[in-house]
Design a protein around this motif. Structure first.
Motif, PDB file in Angstrom:
ATOM      1  N   ALA A 348       0.835  -1.207   0.000  1.00 32.70           N
ATOM      2  CA  ALA A 348       0.000   0.000   0.000  1.00 32.70           C
ATOM      3  C   ALA A 348       0.865   1.250   0.000  1.00 32.70           C
ATOM      4  N   TRP A 359      -5.208   5.845  -3.196  1.00 33.68           N
ATOM      5  CA  TRP A 359      -5.463   4.662  -2.384  1.00 33.68           C
ATOM      6  C   TRP A 359      -6.704   3.911  -2.836  1.00 33.68           C
ATOM      7  N   MET A 363      -7.419  -0.040  -2.973  1.00 33.31           N
ATOM      8  CA  MET A 363      -8.546  -0.584  -2.229  1.00 33.31           C
ATOM      9  C   MET A 363      -9.459  -1.383  -3.157  1.00 33.31           C
ATOM     10  N   TRP A 382      -6.185   0.901   3.984  1.00 33.35           N
ATOM     11  CA  TRP A 382      -5.613   1.689   2.898  1.00 33.35           C
ATOM     12  C   TRP A 382      -5.444   3.158   3.290  1.00 33.35           C
TER      13      TRP A 382
END
Length: 474
Positions: A348, A359, A363, A382
């Motif tokens: 991440a 993000w 995700m 995330w």
């Protein structure tokens, strides 16, 4: 409702017989119990891996119900309409279910409760998915907690509901309503050729979950705090997929974990903190549902993340970034539908910082590929790494995947397990990746190892420059 009216147990993410308040209440009525699962619009929209794993869980639950002298009724369609139709068909006078906490589920369940109640049908929701209902945990001033540590201090001493046995009996109706065929739903269709590979790595059902918890508490919990960050070791409970689908309750994990702590197990308290971390994710989702779709911190809405699926993002998705920790983790995800938690943080960070990608892109990829997908934990995880969420890691904390690999996989066990290129006798999991990956990716264990998609220094410097620029513009 009269004593002869059947009771519907509306099954959702609670694929278990123990520690299930909704099922316990249905059985305690003394009436016949109709276990019903409805594949409605919300579950139809699940990602490929979660939908596939749900199918495996339903198949297993059907067998367990059959052993108990009952059966699983499957229906497809709008939940309210299906429940109303079942009430007409069977004369059912009550429906019991376990609560869910995402905004879509809350809206659906509120409507179901109102409509059924108006028709004279008892409609009752129960806890069971969480240790503490989100609306019962407040700060001293009556607000919500926004930081984990104070939340943990507020809940760690609270009473947790006792464990419940499976019902001694599930009385069957005189006539069972018709059920659809699970195989006809083709829950694994979107997995394509990866379904058979991922299935081998799944641990399905309540019995498997209970056994795994027992093994963890007997053999691994003492070293949990010290070793849980080492992805090449079997140092965690491995219960994420079972918890996601309700094949084990957080209550059982909490009570047995607390018993281990009281016996002196060194890592048990940290295990309890991780259970509470999941609670915190649900707590935040309930009080701040926008975190599922937008940056939790409003000032991050304008941060200059890319929302394009670039060549670098595709390399990230396919485990072809050229960085061993990233690629091993992304291949573990594609083969097993799961990923070690330390690895989740590293991949991440790499996507949101080194590659400056939003993000939500990451995700969404996890939403499609995780068999342990959970809306609250996925969104909070995330945003925690990206820096935009509650209780977030600072954006300027950029994980170096090479340094992290040296620290947490110095023996190379994790890398060897998942990366086949360059190994004369590659491990089977590493080879499984090429059986699970789409043919369109044109990958083979004989192809050369991917080159780095970006210099770590270049990526870090670009991320920090964007961060400082965004701060100056606020």
């Amino acid at each position: 409702m009269n004593s002869s009216s059947p009771v519907i147990w509306w099954i959702r993410r609670d694929l278990r017989l123990c520690d299930n308040p909704a099922l316990t209440a249905a059985a305690a009525s003394g009436a016949s119990v109709l276990p019903v699962y409805i594949l409605d619009e919300q579950d139809e929209a699940l990602g490929a891996a979660p939908k596939f794993r749900l199918g495996l869980g339903l198949e297993h639950l059907a067998r367990e119900l059959a052993r108990a002298g009952s059966r699983l009724i499957l229906r497809r369609g709008n939940a309210l309409e299906v429940l109303q139709q079942l009430a007409v068909e069977t004369g059912a006078g009550a429906v019991h279910w376990s609560r869910l906490y995402d905004p879509q589920a809350i809206a659906r369940d509120t409507d179901v409760k109102q409509q059924l109640s108006a028709q004279g049908i008892t409609a009752k929701s129960h806890g069971g998915r969480l240790l503490f209902e989100p609306w019962t945990v407040e700060t001293k001033t009556g607000g919500m907690y926004k930081v984990y540590t104070p939340f943990w201090k507020a809940v760690r001493g609270r009473s947790v509901n006792s464990l419940l046995p499976a019902p001694a009996a599930l009385p069957a109706p005189e006539n069972w309503p018709a059920s659809e065929d699970l195989s006809a739903w083709n829950m694994g269709a979107a997995m394509r050729r990866g379904a058979d590979v991922v299935a081998r790595y799944c641990r399905v059902g309540e019995g498997a979950a209970l056994n795994r918890l027992g093994e963890f508490l007997e053999f691994s919990v003492d070293a949990y705090k010290e070793r849980r960050d080492y992805p090449g070791e079997d140092a965690t409970s491995g219960l994420s997929e079972n918890l996601a689908w309700g094949e084990i309750s957080p209550h059982r994990m909490w009570h047995l974990g607390r018993a281990a702590m009281e016996r002196g197990s060194q890592g048990a308290e940290h295990f309890l903190k991780e259970i509470a971390w999941r609670e915190f994710a649900y707590y935040l989702m309930y009080h701040s549902p926008h975190m599922l779709t937008a940056s939790w911190r409003g000032e991050w809405q304008a941060f200059p993340w890319s929302q394009d699926i670039t060549r670098q993002v595709l390399a990230w998705q396919r485990g072809q970034t050229g960085y061993d920790f990233i690629d091993a983790a992304m291949r573990e995800l594609y083969v097993t539908g799961k990923m070690h938690n330390r690895a989740r943080m590293i991949v991440a960070s790499f996507l949101t910082k080194h590659l400056m990608t939003h993000w939500k892109i990451g995700m969404d990829w996890f939403t499609d590929t995780l068999v342990d997908w959970d809306p609250a934990s996925n969104a909070m995880g995330w945003q925690w790494v990206a820096g935009s969420g509650p209780d977030a890691a600072p954006f300027f904390r950029v994980f170096n995947p090479s340094g992290q690999l040296e620290k947490f996989d110095s023996s190379g066990a994790y890398t060897r397990r998942w990366i086949a290129e360059g190994q004369g006798n590659a491990a089977q999991p590493a080879l499984d990746f090429f059986d699970a990956a789409p043919l369109s990716w044109e990958l083979s264990p004989d192809t050369p190892r991917a080159k780095p998609v970006i210099s770590l220094k270049e990526g870090r410097d670009r991320a920090l420059a964007a961060y400082h620029g965004a701060r100056e513009n606020r």
